[in-house]
Write an enzyme that holds these catalytic residues in place. Sequence first.
Site, PDB file in Angstrom:
ATOM      1  N   ALA A 153      -2.166   7.925  -6.097  1.00 51.20           N
ATOM      2  CA  ALA A 153      -0.799   7.450  -5.873  1.00 51.20           C
ATOM      3  C   ALA A 153      -0.764   5.981  -6.305  1.00 51.20           C
ATOM      4  CB  ALA A 153      -0.421   7.593  -4.400  1.00 51.20           C
ATOM      5  N   ALA A 178       0.847  -1.189   0.000  1.00 52.64           N
ATOM      6  CA  ALA A 178       0.000   0.000   0.000  1.00 52.64           C
ATOM      7  C   ALA A 178       0.882   1.238   0.000  1.00 52.64           C
ATOM      8  CB  ALA A 178      -0.900  -0.004   1.232  1.00 52.64           C
ATOM      9  N   ASN A 179       0.247   2.390  -0.030  1.00 47.43           N
ATOM     10  CA  ASN A 179       1.001   3.625   0.163  1.00 47.43           C
ATOM     11  C   ASN A 179       0.160   4.581   1.000  1.00 47.43           C
ATOM     12  OD1 ASN A 179      -0.447   5.630  -1.618  1.00 47.43           O
ATOM     13  ND2 ASN A 179       0.061   4.050  -3.126  1.00 47.43           N
ATOM     14  N   ARG A 180       0.801   5.632   1.475  1.00 48.76           N
ATOM     15  CA  ARG A 180       0.181   6.475   2.496  1.00 48.76           C
ATOM     16  C   ARG A 180      -0.775   7.529   1.954  1.00 48.76           C
ATOM     17  NH1 ARG A 180       2.761   4.646   6.948  1.00 48.76           N
ATOM     18  NH2 ARG A 180       4.859   3.892   6.558  1.00 48.76           N
TER      19      ARG A 180
END
Lengths: 228, 228
Positions: free
Chosen positions: A104, A38-40
Amino acid sequence: EIVSAIETALAEGPLTGRRILVTSGPTHEPIDPVRYIANRSSGAQGTAIARALTAMGADVVFVTGPADVARPEGAHVVEVETAAQMLDAVQAVLPVDAAVFAAAVADWRVASASDSKIKKQKGAIPAMEFAENPDILATVSQMASGRPPLVVGFAAETDDVIDNATAKRLRKGCDWIVANDVSPETGIMGGSENAVTLVSDDGAEHWPRMGKDEVAHQLAERIAAALG
Amino acid sequence: EIVSAIETALAEGPLTGRRILVTSGPTHEPIDPVRYIANRSSGAQGTAIARALTAMGADVVFVTGPADVARPEGAHVVEVETAAQMLDAVQAVLPVDAAVFAAAVADWRVASASDSKIKKQKGAIPAMEFAENPDILATVSQMASGRPPLVVGFAAETDDVIDNATAKRLRKGCDWIVANDVSPETGIMGGSENAVTLVSDDGAEHWPRMGKDEVAHQLAERIAAALG
């Protein structure tokens, strides 16, 4: 809330009659049925942009990864999980008058994703092979026919923000890059404020730090001006 | 809400005077400042267990990874992100009368985690090296001195649930394993229900599918009975 959504959907403004795509949120790339990369990204900036465009009359299609923030009212929402799904959804939405790629998107997926949970074995580190994900921004920016008249990319950088964003704009072939510094110490990723630099053919324009809603509003006004 | 929290904290019950550790939620293992490896644990079951134990009078310390669910009222909450941080937090909480390890702890971390965002380079897949995380359940279960009298582990399985859970109990050295089937088609991970099998020295006991609150309540009653 329903009345408010209808009012928003029917808003008249400088973007009335314009169909605009906004992507938002992170993507999740599965490792196995329980684990993922995942990413933030919170999806807050993309959601704010969809709201601002809708308020100015645009017909917004909002393609979002698994984000926690509430979906923008009045936009047509398409939910996806992975980068590959996001590209499919984006291609199904075209043609549009403008496309804003605020998501993102994971650059890589796990090529060796497993259908069952990978078991831990003493001393054995699992082999994980990666494959490059489709580059959604470059794919749309470089369409031979049917390219949206205005393509806006985002750049989340931690170093050399302007240099990296300027190079990214040329490499991808998009019209504008909205660049921001996502170093943890800025508190921007997951926070309510943003400090962006708008990189276009005219150079780099630094915007002061302000709320993500205000960034969205200013960007929507720029888009309206660009579309005439 | 404050009054309710105080009432909960002061609840008298079969676990009054008992100090119990509950871990919950996923862990996030950073790849770089914006990317991480996660898992689909919502923290719902661990949170429900902390609530049930608190309601029965226990002094609960709740060590949680980044979960979206509301924290249990009346428990002492410790927030962590990674498996290594969770082990540190757990060790700081000991001694306890019982420890319930409901968190879905990442087995591996990225050994080569980067301080700046990894740039995408055409054709180049990033090298990612993994290192084994500390095994919190095994570490606590096998403590030479100061081991909690009752150690409960969880097993999230997708295949051969009972066989895997029985083997896990022996391998880790814990007293009980609460096993559940997290295959995507069950809807358990992220859902409101659970179907668990309690594996102990007495064998495997299958509980019918029920709400996570009810699973928590029954488990808390078992813990109270075991602690006498």
